[in-house]
Design an enzyme around this catalytic site. Structure first.
Site, mmCIF file in Angstrom:
data_model
loop_
_atom_site.group_PDB
_atom_site.id
_atom_site.type_symbol
_atom_site.label_atom_id
_atom_site.label_comp_id
_atom_site.label_asym_id
_atom_site.label_seq_id
_atom_site.Cartn_x
_atom_site.Cartn_y
_atom_site.Cartn_z
ATOM 1 N N ARG A 251 52.580 33.892 36.146
ATOM 2 C CA ARG A 251 52.235 35.204 35.975
ATOM 3 C C ARG A 251 51.073 35.516 34.796
ATOM 4 N NH1 ARG A 251 56.993 39.558 36.365
ATOM 5 N NH2 ARG A 251 56.113 41.311 37.273
ATOM 6 N N ALA B 194 48.105 35.683 42.167
ATOM 7 C CA ALA B 194 46.870 36.467 41.544
ATOM 8 C C ALA B 194 47.019 37.735 41.831
ATOM 9 C CB ALA B 194 45.587 35.878 42.247
ATOM 10 N N GLN C 75 55.351 29.522 47.186
ATOM 11 C CA GLN C 75 54.363 30.809 47.099
ATOM 12 C C GLN C 75 53.201 30.227 48.151
ATOM 13 O OE1 GLN C 75 54.873 31.168 42.414
ATOM 14 N NE2 GLN C 75 53.545 32.418 43.098
ATOM 15 N N PHE D 280 56.931 33.487 40.278
ATOM 16 C CA PHE D 280 56.154 33.702 39.023
ATOM 17 C C PHE D 280 54.964 32.809 38.654
ATOM 18 C CE2 PHE D 280 60.856 34.687 38.185
ATOM 19 C CZ PHE D 280 60.730 36.078 38.274
ATOM 20 N N GLU E 219 50.783 41.015 37.947
ATOM 21 C CA GLU E 219 50.575 40.414 36.733
ATOM 22 C C GLU E 219 50.332 41.063 35.592
ATOM 23 O OE1 GLU E 219 47.688 37.603 38.964
ATOM 24 O OE2 GLU E 219 48.852 36.097 37.634
ATOM 25 N N PHE F 50 48.269 33.756 34.466
ATOM 26 C CA PHE F 50 47.357 32.617 34.802
ATOM 27 C C PHE F 50 46.111 32.550 33.634
ATOM 28 C CE2 PHE F 50 44.567 30.303 37.960
ATOM 29 C CZ PHE F 50 45.649 29.732 38.636
ATOM 30 N N ARG G 54 40.391 31.650 34.015
ATOM 31 C CA ARG G 54 41.026 33.071 34.102
ATOM 32 C C ARG G 54 41.151 33.319 32.559
ATOM 33 N NH1 ARG G 54 42.646 37.423 36.870
ATOM 34 N NH2 ARG G 54 42.335 36.344 38.782
ATOM 35 N N THR H 213 40.121 34.089 41.097
ATOM 36 C CA THR H 213 38.753 33.619 40.617
ATOM 37 C C THR H 213 38.043 32.400 41.554
ATOM 38 O OG1 THR H 213 39.611 31.899 39.318
ATOM 39 C CG2 THR H 213 39.528 33.964 38.440
HETATM 40 N N1 LUZ Z 1 45.909 31.293 41.287
HETATM 41 C C1 LUZ Z 1 44.644 30.984 41.700
HETATM 42 C C2 LUZ Z 1 45.965 32.602 40.508
HETATM 43 O O1 LUZ Z 1 44.673 29.892 42.266
HETATM 44 N N2 LUZ Z 1 43.726 31.467 41.019
HETATM 45 C C3 LUZ Z 1 43.751 32.586 40.770
HETATM 46 O O2 LUZ Z 1 42.581 33.039 40.137
HETATM 47 C C4 LUZ Z 1 44.917 32.990 40.058
HETATM 48 N N3 LUZ Z 1 45.187 34.280 39.096
HETATM 49 C C5 LUZ Z 1 46.103 34.647 38.977
HETATM 50 C C6 LUZ Z 1 47.244 34.130 39.414
HETATM 51 N N4 LUZ Z 1 47.244 32.992 40.295
HETATM 52 MO MO1 MOS Z 2 50.577 33.386 40.364
HETATM 53 S S1 MOS Z 2 50.551 32.965 38.272
HETATM 54 O O1 MOS Z 2 49.855 34.685 40.622
HETATM 55 O O2 MOS Z 2 51.223 32.308 41.292
#
Ligand code: LUZ
Ligand code: MOS
Length: 751
Positions: free
Chosen positions: A336, A503, A191, A222, A707, A338, A304, A434
């Site tokens: 998913r 995210a 990803q 995911f 998500e 997070f 988060r 974030t």
């Molecule tokens: N990944 C990340 C995430 O690096 N920062 C985030 O805030 C985040 N939020 C949801 C899923 N992946």
């Molecule tokens: Mo994610 S938990 O948005 O890689």
């Protein structure tokens, strides 16, 4: 518009890493990993593996030319163990052989002697011993301490949620080969192509421009491939560096389940206080996050969690603490939601507990506390709209909640051995990374002289349909038929410094960048049309449905003709769009700011039937009212909603990760780790599209959808809880997910 990948998917023609034809001389890698969760390496003997006739090289940390370090946020994770091992599955050596079979066989010839230390698997134990990944953090609003005196009802307790295996259909893997002058090209199932590039460059001691990472698509991510694809890609790149040969490694399912991290399990304490009219006056929680053996993304996940402590509710007095606890299981990672789902589970448990104490349905308290426009979240941001209440009301009305409740009551009255349970699950999820600086993206758009279009972005297609959305965005701004547009692979040489596709923000960020590039190109093409048509500045020229329009009227000048004219007139037909989310900021010194571009809301009603003889259960329906903004693709968005819901139900009900006291993952195959199948999904899933047409920061007002729907699955847990309570009102159930049939049975007949 249907998903542009559907044709090749159905024909089996879509290309994943393992489908790339291997080049002549390709070597196959296999990792030798620790069978001990915590210990000192006394001796490592790879001589028998090296003597295997098909083995070219056995790689240890001593072979690393750069830095033996793959940590993203914190530099605390070696690629290959040096003196210590910190989890079962930690890589110690890598075999490179001429066949996959021989690589696996040679790994079995490696001998290691390890002095074992006591492994920690429980985050509370880690916390008590001071084993923290980062300093703990606290979010605060109002003054919860002094608010308890104002409360008519108070409840306190604990809530635990387990980890979750990502179980992407395509396991982790990568293929790399050398290019000129010491450069390496990696195809990775990641990803985060830039994360792979950065990590491989660091480990090999090379500048980033010598590493090219290319991604066609993923068979699911995911979150499991946000950071944790980097290790495997770095392994094959290291193999290429050391041998000069192409190197491939595709993990088998058991290697993947054993060696990679999962959703962070959490153990938490809560205390909630209500006024006489059921308003939540105060809420406190302490979260013990099981980070595993290294930081990975756990610090951001913990953040988060704090952001989602109060879910969809307004609470004037909040204090929440979070600890990221180091244990001896594989480093846990993005999944998913997070950290958001883990927080929401705790406040839903708190509401359920206080509701039972008072003797009202939890939904009475939930509904009385939904957050409204301009209410403040504990982190200082104000709520942008009333979708929490709107979606709740829509669910009640559209699905006729009174009829549903009557149906359940009537069933429970007439059935002795089966009981139904109903739950509401509101969701409020913040959209943006974030970490503010990650909210940027680029898009490189080429218009070829024949009018066809090629687009490269930082977005990674992992089945979520982002490429389809990119086509729609470009077709919208360039006013062409989608068939003219091709989405190219995601490649670090074409689009640099990308944020991972994560995210829920990928379509927003990369779509906005694509929109910016396409608008610039459309501007150049309308200028070219003005010149060709010999019109002055006063004429309003637009592109609509493949034709140049003047003052709103269609002309004969079509897309291909205007493109060719512009090309011959030496106009640039390539544009690089750059987007950075405006408005957002966050100050960690006082834990306040405006971290999210917007929030996504929704409400789910879940009904379950519990078999009170066997402890088994089936979901009759999940009925959802979800805030899509103005969906740009209902088929794709519905797919994300249904998939997220079912994944959330799996996490809450049946997916059970078991570690032994020694830190060994016992549920290490699909025979012992159960995920939802077609028989365990709800019999009915209804999704109502709540359309909020507000001008938000989403792409074409179509809100992020990746998500948020997962968290509707939390409703499944509380529906089961409620059904068990109907059968056995005396049950002391506690809150410990997943709610497996075994736990249901204990609850049905326990005190
Ligand atoms: N990944 C990340 C995430 O690096 N920062 C985030 O805030 C985040 N939020 C949801 C899923 N992946
Ligand atoms: Mo994610 S938990 O948005 O890689």
């Amino acid at each position: 518009m249907k998903n542009i990948d559907s044709n090749t998917h159905v024909r089996g023609e879509s290309i994943y890493v393992d489908d790339i034809p291997p080049r002549l001389g390709t070597l196959y890698a296999c990792v030798f990993d620790s069978k001990v969760a915590h210990g000192h390496i006394v001796a490592l003997d790879v001589s028998k593996a090296e003597a295997h006739p098909d083995v070219v090289h056995v790689v240890t940390f001593k072979d690393v030319p750069g830095v033996n370090e793959i940590g993203g946020i914190i530099k605390d994770e070696p690629l290959l163990a040096e003196k210590e091992v910190h989890f079962q599955g930690m890589p110690i050596a890598m075999v490179l052989a001429t066949s996959e079979y021989s690589a696996h066989a040679a790994v079995k010839l490696i001998e290691v002697s390890i002095t074992e230390h006591h492994p920690i698997v429980d985050p509370r134990e880690a916390h008590a011993k001071g084993e923290l990944i980062i300093p703990s953090r606290t979010f605060q609003l109002g003054d919860s301490k002094s608010a308890w005196d104002d409360c008519a009802y108070i409840a306190a307790g604990t809530a635990d949620s387990a980890g979750q295996e990502h179980l992407y259909l395509e396991t982790q893997g990568a293929y790399a080969y050398p290019t000129e002058n010491g450069s390496i090209r990696i195809s990775s199932s990641t990803q985060g192509p830039t994360q792979v590039q950065r990590t491989a460059a660091r480990v090999l001691g090379l500048p980033m421009h010598k590493i090219e990472v290319d991604v066609t698509r993923l068979g699911g991510g995911f979150g499991g491939k946000e950071d944790q694809a980097s290790a495997w890609a770095t392994f094959v790149a290291l193999g290429v560096y050391l041998t000069g040969k192409p190197v491939k490694y595709i993990l088998d399912r058991m290697e993947d389940m054993r060696m990679t991290g999962k959703r962070n399990p959490y153990r938490s304490d809560f205390k909630i206080g209500l006024s006489k009219d059921y308003k939540i006056v105060a809420y406190e929680a302490e979260y013990f996050q099981n980070a595993g053996a290294a930081a990975d993304l756990s610090p951001a996940i913990m953040e988060r969690t704090l952001f989602h402590a109060t879910n969809s509710y307004f609470v004037p007095n909040v204090t929440v603490h979070a600890h990221s606890c180091r244990t001896n299981i594989p480093p846990n990672t993005a999944f998913r939601g997070f950290g958001g789902p883990q927080a929401m589970f705790v406040i839903e448990a708190a509401i359920t507990k206080v509701a039972e104490k008072i003797g009202v349905p939890a939904s009475t308290i939930q509904k009385a506390n939904l957050i409204q426009e301009n209410d403040e979240f504990p982190y200082g941001q104000l709520v942008g709209g009333n979708e929490a209440i709107d979606s709740w009301k829509r669910a009640e009305e559209k699905y006729d909640i009174q009829a549903l409740e009557q149906e359940v009551a009537a069933f429970n009255e007439t059935n002795q051995h089966f009981k139904k349970g109903l739950s509401f699950m509101p969701v409020c999820f913040g959209i943006s990374f974030t970490k503010t600086d990650m909210n940027q993206a680029r898009s490189l758009v080429h218009i070829y002289s024949d009018g066809s279009i090629g687009i490269s972005t930082g977005a990674v297609e992992m089945g979520q349909g982002v490429n389809t959305k990119m086509v729609q965005v470009a077709a919208h701004y360039l006013a062409v038929d989608p068939s003219r547009i091709k989405i190219e692979t995601t490649n670090t040489t074409r689009v640099a410094n990308t944020s991972p596709s994560a995210a829920s923000a990928t379509a927003d960020l990369n779509g906005r960048a694509t929109g910016i590039a396409c608008k610039a190109l459309a501007g150049r093409l309308t200028a070219a049309a003005r010149k060709k048509l010999g019109l002055g500045d006063e004429a309003v020229i637009t592109l609509q449905e493949e034709f140049v329009h003047v003052d709103g009227k269609k002309t004969d000048l079509g897309w291909e003709e205007v493109v060719m004219f512009a090309f011959l007139d030496r106009v640039a037909l390539t544009e690089n769009g750059h987007y950075a989310t405006p408005v957002i900021h966050f100050d960690k010194a006082n834990e306040k700011g405006h971290p999210f571009a917007y929030h996504v809301f929704g409400t789910a009603i879940t009904c379950v039937t519990v078999d009170c003889v066997r402890g088994r259960y089936e979901f009759d329906y999940v009925k959802i009212a979800h805030d899509f903004g103005s969906s740009m693709n209902r088929i794709v968005d519905l797919g994300q909603t249904e998939g997220g819901l079912v994944q959330g139900i799996g996490w809450m009900t049946m997916e059970e990760l078991m570690y032994s006291k020694e830190g060994r993952l016992m549920t290490n195959a699909l025979s012992t780790y159960k995920i939802p199948d077609i028989y365990s999904v709800p019999k009915v899933i209804e999704v109502d599209f709540l359309e909020s047409e507000k001008d938000n920061l989403a792409i074409l007002k179509s809100k992020a959808v990746g998500e948020p729907p997962l968290m509707y699955g939390i409703g499944a847990y509380f529906a089961i809880h409620n059904a068990v309570k109907v059968f056995n009102p005396e049950a002391e159930l506690g809150f410990s997910a997943p709610f497996t049939p075994e736990k249901v049975l204990m609850g049905l007949y326990g005190g």
